[in-house]
Design an enzyme around this catalytic site. Structure first.
Site, PDB file in Angstrom:
ATOM      1  N   PRO A   1      -4.513  -3.128   7.790  1.00  0.00           N
ATOM      2  CA  PRO A   1      -5.745  -2.883   7.027  1.00  0.00           C
ATOM      3  C   PRO A   1      -5.675  -3.504   5.630  1.00  0.00           C
ATOM      4  O   PRO A   1      -4.678  -3.362   4.925  1.00  0.00           O
ATOM      5  CB  PRO A   1      -5.805  -1.353   6.964  1.00  0.00           C
ATOM      6  N   GLU A   2      -6.756  -4.205   5.260  1.00  0.00           N
ATOM      7  CA  GLU A   2      -6.846  -4.836   3.952  1.00  0.00           C
ATOM      8  C   GLU A   2      -7.921  -4.121   3.137  1.00  0.00           C
ATOM      9  O   GLU A   2      -8.395  -3.051   3.516  1.00  0.00           O
ATOM     10  CB  GLU A   2      -7.145  -6.325   4.121  1.00  0.00           C
TER      11      GLU A   2
ATOM     12  N   LYS B   1      -4.611  -1.884  -1.390  1.00  0.00           N
ATOM     13  CA  LYS B   1      -4.500  -1.413  -0.014  1.00  0.00           C
ATOM     14  C   LYS B   1      -4.050   0.045   0.055  1.00  0.00           C
ATOM     15  O   LYS B   1      -3.824   0.570   1.146  1.00  0.00           O
ATOM     16  CB  LYS B   1      -3.504  -2.282   0.762  1.00  0.00           C
TER      17      LYS B   1
ATOM     18  N   ARG C   1       2.993 -17.016   6.591  1.00  0.00           N
ATOM     19  CA  ARG C   1       1.926 -16.415   7.383  1.00  0.00           C
ATOM     20  C   ARG C   1       1.128 -17.502   8.093  1.00  0.00           C
ATOM     21  O   ARG C   1       0.934 -18.592   7.562  1.00  0.00           O
ATOM     22  CB  ARG C   1       0.983 -15.598   6.484  1.00  0.00           C
TER      23      ARG C   1
END
Length: 292
Positions: free
Chosen positions: A2-3, A57, A270
Site C-alpha cells: 500500500p502506498e 505510508k 525495482r
C-alpha cells in the site's frame, strides 16, 4: 505494498468510524511486527481515539491518555499508535462477534461492540507506540509529503540531487508515501524516463513532474487506491485505480498515448515500467578519443 493513496483511503475510513471511540482491550496473536506489544496492551485500554491521520505510508492513530469518562486529556498525555501495513497488512472494523479471518494478529476492542482488527499474511508491517514527546522526532525522519510540497520548493528540493529520479521518488526520506506504482505512473505522465538524473532536469520538467505526482495521487485517492494484490480499505472494499494504470505492470501492451509497447527495466532495484517513445532514455555521453 500500500502506498499513499491506499493508506489515505484507509485513514479516511478509520477517521469516520473511530473518532471519539474508546479502546477497552487490546490483544495480539503473533507479535514479531510489533514493537513492545506488552506496552501497547497495557497502555491503550482506557484511551480515546482523538484522530486518525496519515504520515506518508504510516497510519497514525492519535490517542487521548485519559479514560473515556475523565474529560479532556491532561497536557503531555497524548500517545500515537503508528501502523505500517507492509506488503499485505489490512485494518478493518467489524463487530466483535464476527468470525476471525486467518492471519489476524491484532485486536483493538472498542466501546461500541466493534473491533479494529489487523490482518497480515506475511507480517512485513510495523506497529509501534510513540509518545507525544517523541512524535516530532519520528516525523523528522520522513521526507516531504508530495501532496503538501509546493512547486518551487519541489524544484529546489529535487533539482539539486544527483540521483536517478525514480530512486528519489521511492526514497521515503525525500518524499514520503510514493512507491513503485505511483512513481511509474507519475513519470509517464511527466514524460520522464525513470533513469533520468534529477539535477539534469530542466525547471519545466521538474514542474511537470510535480504536477503529475499531485494529479496521479489525487486521482488514485478518488478511486480509493489500487488493489493489485491484498489491498482493501477499512470496510473490506477493493480500490479501482488499477483499472486506470497507464504503464504499471503493462509491459508489452500499447501505450495509451502513442501506441508504442510499454517496457520495463530495473531502476533503484525495482522493476520500472515506461513508454520508450513518450519517455526517451537519457543520452549517454561518449568519451572522447583524447580521454581514451
Amino acid at each position: 505494498m500500500p502506498e499513499l493513496p491506499e493508506v489515505e483511503t484507509v485513514v479516511r475510513g478509520l477517521r469516520s468510524s473511530l473518532a471519539g471511540r474508546a479502546i477497552v482491550e487490546v490483544r495480539f496473536g503473533k507479535t514479531d511486527f510489533v514493537e513492545n506489544p506488552g506496552e501497547i496492551e497495557q497502555r491503550l485500554p482506557g484511551t480515546r481515539i482523538a484522530n486518525v491521520t496519515r504520515l506518508g505510508k504510516f497510519i497514525c492513530i492519535g490517542l487521548s491518555g485519559n479514560p473515556p469518562d475523565a474529560g479532556p486529556a491532561a497536557p503531555g498525555s497524548s500517545l500515537y499508535l503508528i501502523i505500517h501495513l507492509g506488503m499485505t497488512g489490512q485494518l478493518t472494523i467489524i463487530h466483535a462477534s464476527e468470525s476471525i479471518a486467518p492471519h489476524t494478529h491484532g485486536f483493538f476492542v472498542l466501546d461500541d461492540g466493534r473491533e479494529l482488527r489487523y490482518t497480515d499474511i506475511r507480517r512485513f508491517g510495523r506497529m509501534l507506540l510513540v509518545p507525544e514527546s517523541g512524535f516530532s522526532e519520528f516525523i523528522g525522519r520522513l521526507g516531504k509529503d508530495p501532496l503538501e510540497i509546493g512547486a518551487e520548493e519541489f524544484c529546489e528540493y529535487f533539482g539539486s540531487r544527483r540521483a536517478r529520479v525514480k530512486a528519489l521518488l521511492l526514497d521515503q526520506r525525500v518524499l514520503r508515501g510514493i512507491g513503485n506504482i505511483y512513481a511509474d505512473e507519475s513519470l509517464h505522465r511527466a514524460r520522464l524516463h525513470p533513469a533520468r538524473i534529477a539535477e539534469n532536469l530542466t525547471k519545466k520538467q521538474l514542474l511537470a513532474l510535480h504536477s503529475a505526482i499531485r494529479k496521479v495521487l489525487a486521482e488514485a485517492i478518488r478511486f480509493r487506491g489500487s488493489s493489485i494484490s491484498d489491498y482493501i480499505d477499512s470496510q473490506g472494499k477493493r480500490g479501482e485505480f488499477q483499472l486506470r494504470h497507464r504503464v504499471y505492470q503493462r509491459d508489452g501492451k500499447p501505450c495509451f498515448r502513442c501506441k508504442a509497447r510499454i517496457r520495463h527495466m530495473m531502476v533503484a532495484g525495482r522493476s520500472s515500467h515506461f513508454c520508450p517513445r513518450c519517455q526517451p532514455a537519457p543520452q549517454t555521453r561518449r568519451r572522447s578519443k583524447r580521454a581514451l
